[in-house]
Each structure stands twice: as C-alpha cells, then as structure tokens.
Write an enzyme that holds these catalytic residues in place. Structure first.
Site, PDB file in Angstrom:
ATOM      1  CD  GLU A 160      27.859 -21.099 -69.543  1.00 20.62           C
ATOM      2  OE1 GLU A 160      26.660 -21.195 -69.222  1.00 20.62           O
ATOM      3  OE2 GLU A 160      28.752 -21.760 -68.991  1.00 20.62           O
ATOM      4  CG  ASN A 180      28.881 -22.625 -63.623  1.00 20.89           C
ATOM      5  OD1 ASN A 180      27.915 -22.190 -64.258  1.00 20.89           O
ATOM      6  ND2 ASN A 180      30.050 -22.864 -64.181  1.00 20.89           N
ATOM      7  CG  ASP A 218      29.180 -25.302 -67.027  1.00 21.06           C
ATOM      8  OD1 ASP A 218      28.742 -24.168 -66.800  1.00 21.06           O
ATOM      9  OD2 ASP A 218      30.171 -25.509 -67.747  1.00 21.06           O
TER      10      ASP A 218
END
Length: 295
Positions: free
Chosen positions: A15, A153, A205
């Site tokens: 991430e 997100n 995401d």
C-alpha cells in the site's frame, strides 16, 4: 497496455506507494508485515525496514524522514542505511473500538496530513472508521473530521486542491465521494456521490490524481485501474496481472509512470503468481508531485 513487473515483492498488503522526487525512488508499505520498502529504478535495488507497528500509509516530510499512520497514532519515521528505522509518536488517536488501525492517507496540497481508520476485521462491517487531519507541530490528540466510514480509502485531491475525493471500499458500500475542500482551513464540505463503484468492476481501493485532474483508482478484486474524469465519467481501465491492485501513484523522472502496489491473499495463487508485486504502467499522462508535510 502491458503492466511491467518491477518487483516480485510478494507483499501481503502492499500500500501507499509514494514517489520521492529528491531520491528518484519509490517508497511503499506492507501493512501486516510492518515494513517500509524502497525501490530505485537507477539500480533496480530494493531495501526494506521493519517498524514496530503496522504501517498503513506514509508521506514525505522533506527532511529525510516520513510521517506514517500506524496502529495507534501518527509517527515520524526515519529509515537508515544500516537497516534500522527510528520512530517517534507525533499524535495519538483514540479508536472507537478495539482492533482498529489506520488505513489510507496522504497530504493535501497545502501539506496537511490526512488518514482514515478502520476495524481490521472487515467482516464486522462496523461504520466506526473516521478521517483525521494533522498539521505539522500539532501536539493535541487527533480529532475526527469525517465519521461513519467502514473502510476509508481512495483519498486524493484535485490539482488545485479544492476537491477532496474519498471512497469506502467495504463490499457493502463501494462508493466514491467528492467534497468541496476549503484550502485555507483544510475543511471538507458539500459531500456528493462521485462514482458508484457498484456499477464498475472491482471495489474502490487506493487512488491518485493526474495532472489533467482525472482520478485513478484501483479496482480491487477485478485486476483493473480505472480512470474517471472530474465529472465522474469512466475514461479508461488498465489491467494488471493480479486480482487485487491496492493503490497507484505517479512517479518516474517525468512523473509519467503509474506505479501500482498489490495484495497477496492466502490460498492458491496459481492464477496470479505475481500477487503482492509492484507494477508499472505508462498511461500516456503525467501525475503531480506528492506534497510534503507542511513543516
């Protein structure tokens, strides 16, 4: 367009990719592994550092260190050449429930750091996640600025900084919102639906905004990176050879490379052996420099 594998990182949850212009290198985190990673295209070498807590998202400070949202607060972290990682608490947070951590985050165009929290057990579907804003030098505990989220997100800001984008990637929500953003006070208002991802493949995401003001978001579970115009219209979708792209970021010498981190789920990966890898795409547009913390 073919996605290039730049590193078979095998991250459990790769991430928060951030391109460092000063170093001409890509940084990112592997959340459950509690690791910070760095990759340099000049020599193709990767380095990593172990943190004491799960690292969720990072932003540069401009002093060779980073701000990181972790499990129980925001920390200043400094990676060293010997492999050690210093960390210092900047601001604590009081979570609504046990078993929470930070998730997605970044700096706004003025250098304020934003990050959201979530319950780690996504199956619980608990809407107790919140967005927090931090100003450099702040000493008081963090205060929730936006609430009622399950998995915050897709945080991103328009090129002029006057629009804040935010998604909730939980399967029960899957929406992206736009807010008007007061750049003087760092206050979002006038929340409105930007994209209903239930109408597109993949859960929303991590995201990025390009120099043309278009919003790129990873379609988790669908192996796609979607580009939406500022009006919320789907412009194109690019494929990656994994099911769970997690976040994208523009980088490279000309900021014309879209880097994508990904998730390596447990189980049979015969159909996606590169899951958890880091990929590069050449989308034909440029990104913007990622803002530094305003210190």
């Amino acid at each position: 367009m073919t996605a290039e594998l730049i590193l078979d990182a095998r991250n459990a949850t790769g991430e928060s990719p951030v391109w460092s212009i000063a170093e001409q290198a890509l940084y990112w985190v592997d959340i459950p592994a509690k690791r910070l990673h760095r990759w340099s295209p000049a020599d193709g070498k990767e380095h990593s550092w172990q943190a004491s807590q799960m690292l969720a998202c990072i932003a540069q400070t401009g002093h060779g260190s980073w701000i990181a949202a972790m499990e129980n607060g925001l920390f200043a972290i400094t990676p060293h050449a010997d492999g050690s990682l210093d960390s210092r608490l900047l601001a604590s947070v009081t979570h609504a429930l046990p078993g929470m951590r930070f998730n997605d985050g970044r700096c706004d165009r003025q250098g304020r750091f934003w990050a959201g929290t979530m319950v780690m057990d996504m199956a619980a579907g608990a809407p107790v996640g919140a967005m927090y804003r931090y100003n450099a030098g702040q000493t008081e505990p963090l205060k929730a600025q936006l609430q009622g989220l399950i998995v915050p997100n897709g945080l991103a800001f328009s090129p002029d900084g006057k629009t804040l984008y935010l998604s909730d990637s939980h399967p029960d929500v899957q929406k992206i919102w736009a807010f008007d953003y007061d750049t003087d006070t760092g206050t979002p208002h006038n929340r409105r639906l930007f994209v209903d991802m239930g109408e597109h493949p993949g859960r929303p995401d991590g995201a990025a905004v390009d120099a043309e003001g278009c919003y790129w978001i990873c379609g988790n579970d669908a192996g796609l990176i979607h580009r939406f115009t500022p009006q919320g219209k789907l412009d194109r979708s690019l494929t990656v050879p994994v099911k769970k792209p997690a976040m994208c970021a523009f980088g490279g010498a000309d900021l014309d490379t879209l880097f994508v981190t990904s998730i390596r789920p447990a189980g049979d990966l015969a159909d996606q052996p590169l899951a958890g890898g880091v990929f590069a795409l050449r989308p034909g547009v440029k990104g913007l420099p990622e803002p530094l913390l305003n210190n």
